[in-house]
Design an enzyme around this catalytic site. Structure first.
Site, short mmCIF file in Angstrom:
data_model
loop_
_atom_site.label_atom_id
_atom_site.label_comp_id
_atom_site.label_asym_id
_atom_site.label_seq_id
_atom_site.Cartn_x
_atom_site.Cartn_y
_atom_site.Cartn_z
N ARG A 128 0.86 -1.17 0.00
CA ARG A 128 0.00 0.00 0.00
C ARG A 128 0.90 1.23 0.00
O ARG A 128 2.03 1.18 0.49
CB ARG A 128 -0.90 -0.01 1.24
CG ARG A 128 -1.82 -1.24 1.34
CD ARG A 128 -2.56 -1.25 2.66
NE ARG A 128 -3.48 -2.38 2.76
CZ ARG A 128 -3.16 -3.57 3.27
NH1 ARG A 128 -1.91 -3.78 3.71
NH2 ARG A 128 -4.04 -4.54 3.32
N LYS B 296 2.65 5.40 11.89
CA LYS B 296 1.79 4.58 12.73
C LYS B 296 2.28 3.14 12.67
O LYS B 296 2.88 2.70 11.68
CB LYS B 296 0.33 4.65 12.27
CG LYS B 296 0.06 4.08 10.88
CD LYS B 296 -1.42 4.14 10.55
CE LYS B 296 -1.70 3.58 9.15
NZ LYS B 296 -3.13 3.60 8.83
N HIS C 85 -2.83 2.36 -5.56
CA HIS C 85 -3.47 1.09 -5.21
C HIS C 85 -3.78 0.23 -6.43
O HIS C 85 -3.88 -0.99 -6.31
CB HIS C 85 -4.76 1.35 -4.41
CG HIS C 85 -5.04 0.32 -3.38
ND1 HIS C 85 -4.24 0.11 -2.26
CD2 HIS C 85 -6.03 -0.62 -3.29
CE1 HIS C 85 -4.73 -0.86 -1.54
NE2 HIS C 85 -5.81 -1.33 -2.14
N ARG D 91 -1.08 -2.27 -6.88
CA ARG D 91 -1.26 -3.41 -5.96
C ARG D 91 -2.30 -4.38 -6.52
O ARG D 91 -2.09 -5.60 -6.52
CB ARG D 91 -1.67 -2.88 -4.59
CG ARG D 91 -1.97 -3.92 -3.52
CD ARG D 91 -2.27 -3.18 -2.22
NE ARG D 91 -3.04 -3.96 -1.28
CZ ARG D 91 -2.51 -4.73 -0.33
NH1 ARG D 91 -1.19 -4.84 -0.22
NH2 ARG D 91 -3.27 -5.41 0.51
N HIS E 140 -3.75 -9.60 3.78
CA HIS E 140 -5.17 -9.75 4.07
C HIS E 140 -5.36 -10.63 5.30
O HIS E 140 -4.64 -11.62 5.48
CB HIS E 140 -5.90 -10.38 2.88
CG HIS E 140 -6.04 -9.46 1.71
ND1 HIS E 140 -6.42 -9.89 0.45
CD2 HIS E 140 -5.85 -8.12 1.61
CE1 HIS E 140 -6.46 -8.85 -0.36
NE2 HIS E 140 -6.12 -7.77 0.30
N TYR F 228 -9.79 -11.54 -6.58
CA TYR F 228 -8.85 -11.58 -7.70
C TYR F 228 -9.01 -12.84 -8.55
O TYR F 228 -8.58 -12.88 -9.69
CB TYR F 228 -7.42 -11.47 -7.19
CG TYR F 228 -7.17 -10.15 -6.50
CD1 TYR F 228 -7.19 -8.96 -7.21
CD2 TYR F 228 -6.96 -10.08 -5.13
CE1 TYR F 228 -7.00 -7.73 -6.59
CE2 TYR F 228 -6.76 -8.86 -4.50
CZ TYR F 228 -6.78 -7.70 -5.23
OH TYR F 228 -6.58 -6.49 -4.61
#
Length: 227
Positions: A47, A79, A138, A141, A164, A173
């Site tokens: 990401r 973060k 994105h 990705r 995930h 996908y």
């Protein structure tokens, strides 16, 4: 997808780039930094927040592994992230080493997410991608995931690369590959019908159907894993 029975509703599929479009896009930047970012977004399926949060101490040069455990918020603040390990290709590693120079720790990039989003569209436009306005970090990705499945990659390994939490998130996908199989089948049979069933040849149809069956077999095994 919509089945005759079962009541499943069609899910909108994300827009993805073709492999040749990705190749031209990744070759577009003249900036070393931008080349690395685009390669991390595609080849590592990161990401954009993960790519920009990447720290030098999280890169294992010997094992060619990136530890994804930091990310940036949209405001640029760091973060903590759920840790996962992602393989990285030799060329991307070589570029990272060149870009980092003598540095051995700290964030690899000092750039904001919004800036990268603009850069991706800029390079997509330079690459001649028709729908360049719709190309986002994105999308790279998504494109990696679709190309992985299309080339016979294992869905569980893909889930781990993408980070995930469940296979249900990765299953979307598989629908791309099923769509490709359907289009290939329609193309083959349409050509056969137009040529009166003669010029294309029975052997050519047989070989094409065999290829489709192999892809369907792979997809079936992947769906069993998801189930």
């Amino acid at each position: 997808m919509v089945w005759i029975r079962g009541g499943a509703q069609k899910v909108g599929l994300p827009i993805v780039l073709k492999p040749d479009e990705v190749e031209v896009l990744l070759a577009s930047p003249t900036s070393l930094r931008d080349r690395i970012i685009l390669r991390l977004l595609y080849y590592c399926a990161l990401r954009v927040s993960e790519a920009l949060g990447l720290r030098l101490e999280d890169i294992n040069l010997q094992d060619r592994i990136i530890k994804v455990c930091h990310a940036l918020t949209s405001s640029g603040l760091p973060k903590e992230y759920k840790e996962r390990l992602v393989p990285v290709d030799p060329e991307t590693l070589r570029l990272i080493v060149e870009y980092a120079g003598p540095r051995r720790e700290g964030r690899l990039f000092q750039i904001k997410i919004r800036h990268v989003q603009r850069l991706v569209k800029l390079y997509a436009r330079q690459a001649g991608i028709q729908s360049w306005m719709k190309v986002t970090p994105h999308k790279l990705r998504h494109s990696f995931a679709v190309h992985w499945i299309a080339r016979g990659g294992d869905i569980e390994r893909l889930r781990r690369i993408l980070g995930h939490s469940s296979l249900d998130m990765t299953q979307i996908y598989l629908q791309f590959s099923l769509k490709d199989v359907q289009e290939e089948y329609d193309r083959i049979m349409s050509s056969h019908a137009k040529d009166g069933g003669e010029q294309i040849g029975i052997r050519a149809v047989y070989e094409s159907v065999c290829r489709i069956e192999k892809r369907l077999d792979h997809l079936t095994r992947s769906l069993k894993v998801v189930a």
